[in-house]
Design a protein around this motif. Structure first.
Motif, PDB file in Angstrom:
ATOM      1  N   ARG A  69      48.594  35.859  36.592  1.00 28.15           N
ATOM      2  CA  ARG A  69      48.329  35.730  38.031  1.00 28.15           C
ATOM      3  C   ARG A  69      46.817  35.787  38.268  1.00 28.15           C
ATOM      4  NH1 ARG A  69      50.758  36.833  43.239  1.00 28.15           N
ATOM      5  NH2 ARG A  69      52.728  37.031  42.135  1.00 28.15           N
ATOM      6  N   PHE A  70      46.303  34.777  38.950  1.00 29.42           N
ATOM      7  CA  PHE A  70      44.921  34.765  39.420  1.00 29.42           C
ATOM      8  C   PHE A  70      44.947  35.267  40.864  1.00 29.42           C
ATOM      9  CE2 PHE A  70      45.059  31.127  36.455  1.00 29.42           C
ATOM     10  CZ  PHE A  70      44.009  31.438  35.600  1.00 29.42           C
ATOM     11  N   THR A  71      44.172  36.296  41.172  1.00 27.87           N
ATOM     12  CA  THR A  71      44.049  36.776  42.541  1.00 27.87           C
ATOM     13  C   THR A  71      42.619  36.529  42.982  1.00 27.87           C
ATOM     14  OG1 THR A  71      45.739  38.448  42.159  1.00 27.87           O
ATOM     15  CG2 THR A  71      44.311  38.771  44.060  1.00 27.87           C
ATOM     16  N   PHE A  72      42.482  35.793  44.081  1.00 27.93           N
ATOM     17  CA  PHE A  72      41.152  35.412  44.561  1.00 27.93           C
ATOM     18  C   PHE A  72      40.765  36.285  45.741  1.00 27.93           C
ATOM     19  CE2 PHE A  72      43.135  31.773  42.550  1.00 27.93           C
ATOM     20  CZ  PHE A  72      42.178  31.435  41.621  1.00 27.93           C
ATOM     21  N   SER A  73      39.571  36.848  45.674  1.00 22.80           N
ATOM     22  CA  SER A  73      39.053  37.696  46.736  1.00 22.80           C
ATOM     23  C   SER A  73      38.622  36.810  47.906  1.00 22.80           C
ATOM     24  CB  SER A  73      37.854  38.494  46.223  1.00 22.80           C
ATOM     25  OG  SER A  73      37.205  39.119  47.301  1.00 22.80           O
ATOM     26  N   PRO A  74      39.128  37.073  49.118  1.00 21.09           N
ATOM     27  CA  PRO A  74      38.750  36.243  50.267  1.00 21.09           C
ATOM     28  C   PRO A  74      37.246  36.292  50.582  1.00 21.09           C
ATOM     29  CG  PRO A  74      40.677  37.576  50.782  1.00 21.09           C
ATOM     30  CD  PRO A  74      40.157  38.045  49.455  1.00 21.09           C
ATOM     31  N   GLU A  75      36.571  37.375  50.198  1.00 21.36           N
ATOM     32  CA  GLU A  75      35.140  37.505  50.484  1.00 21.36           C
ATOM     33  C   GLU A  75      34.286  36.559  49.639  1.00 21.36           C
ATOM     34  OE1 GLU A  75      36.901  40.561  49.588  1.00 21.36           O
ATOM     35  OE2 GLU A  75      37.474  40.568  51.704  1.00 21.36           O
ATOM     36  N   ALA A  76      34.664  36.342  48.398  1.00 20.45           N
ATOM     37  CA  ALA A  76      33.875  35.498  47.492  1.00 20.45           C
ATOM     38  C   ALA A  76      34.823  34.825  46.501  1.00 20.45           C
ATOM     39  CB  ALA A  76      32.841  36.339  46.745  1.00 20.45           C
ATOM     40  N   ILE A  77      35.176  33.591  46.794  1.00 16.13           N
ATOM     41  CA  ILE A  77      36.095  32.853  45.916  1.00 16.13           C
ATOM     42  C   ILE A  77      35.330  32.426  44.662  1.00 16.13           C
ATOM     43  CG2 ILE A  77      37.563  30.828  45.688  1.00 16.13           C
ATOM     44  CD1 ILE A  77      38.745  32.643  47.726  1.00 16.13           C
ATOM     45  N   LYS A  78      35.794  32.915  43.513  1.00 13.74           N
ATOM     46  CA  LYS A  78      35.192  32.571  42.223  1.00 13.74           C
ATOM     47  C   LYS A  78      36.283  32.045  41.304  1.00 13.74           C
ATOM     48  CE  LYS A  78      31.742  36.204  42.542  1.00 13.74           C
ATOM     49  NZ  LYS A  78      31.311  37.489  42.031  1.00 13.74           N
ATOM     50  N   PRO A  79      35.920  31.181  40.339  1.00 15.86           N
ATOM     51  CA  PRO A  79      36.936  30.680  39.403  1.00 15.86           C
ATOM     52  C   PRO A  79      37.528  31.820  38.569  1.00 15.86           C
ATOM     53  CG  PRO A  79      34.856  29.486  39.144  1.00 15.86           C
ATOM     54  CD  PRO A  79      34.600  30.620  40.070  1.00 15.86           C
ATOM     55  N   GLY A  80      38.821  31.707  38.282  1.00 12.66           N
ATOM     56  CA  GLY A  80      39.484  32.641  37.387  1.00 12.66           C
ATOM     57  C   GLY A  80      39.715  31.963  36.049  1.00 12.66           C
TER      58      GLY A  80
END
Length: 153
Positions: free
Chosen positions: A30-41
């Motif tokens: 599971r990749f969880t992306f932070s809404p504050e700073a979307i970065k590649p997983g």
């Protein structure tokens, strides 16, 4: 005629198997992306011959009508072979669980616990290990409270 009653744990296990079957294959990452700073997983997975990847998401987003949200997924064999890119439309899944959509003329709010997207990778010809990168990309500004991508067998 004899009536047999299943023990309560038998019903619970049967119900769990039914729900798991509806929720897709075996979860792998599971990749969880932070809404504050979307970065590649990034992750590394081994797929056996004949296996394919399914892509699922979980989200809670608000956006203007006409906005697109996709997951760009790069899949590169570790040893050799050609890299692939899969692009999945996050807002148009084939199946959703626990979903809600609220629309007005100026904005749309969508939320779901799990959704199977209309994209996949495979089946693979031989057992291989892959480097997998994932990045959500929106065509316009979007408010995201929750955004994740799950890889399943």
């Amino acid at each position: 005629m004899r009536l047999q009653v299943l023990p309560i744990w038998g019903l619970a296990l049967g119900s769990l198997a039914l729900v798991t079957g509806c929720m897709g294959g075996e979860p792998l990452h599971r990749f969880t992306f932070s809404p504050e700073a979307i970065k590649p997983g990034e992750t590394t997975l081994t797929l056996r011959k004949g296996e394919r990847l399914q892509f699922w998401n979980s989200l809670d987003v608000t956006y203007k009508p006409g906005t697109e949200l996709v997951f760009k997924i790069g899949i590169t064999p570790k040893d050799s072979g050609e890299a692939s890119q899969v692009i999945c439309d996050a807002l148009d899944p084939s199946v959703t669980f626990m979903s809600r959509t609220v629309e007005s003329p100026s904005r749309i709010s969508q939320s779901w616990k799990q959704a199977r997207m209309r994209c996949s990778f495979g089946p693979v010809a031989t057992t291989q290990t892959f480097n997998i990168t994932a990045l959500p990309v929106a065509s316009a500004p979007m408010q995201a409270e929750r955004l994740s991508l799950e890889l399943k067998r």
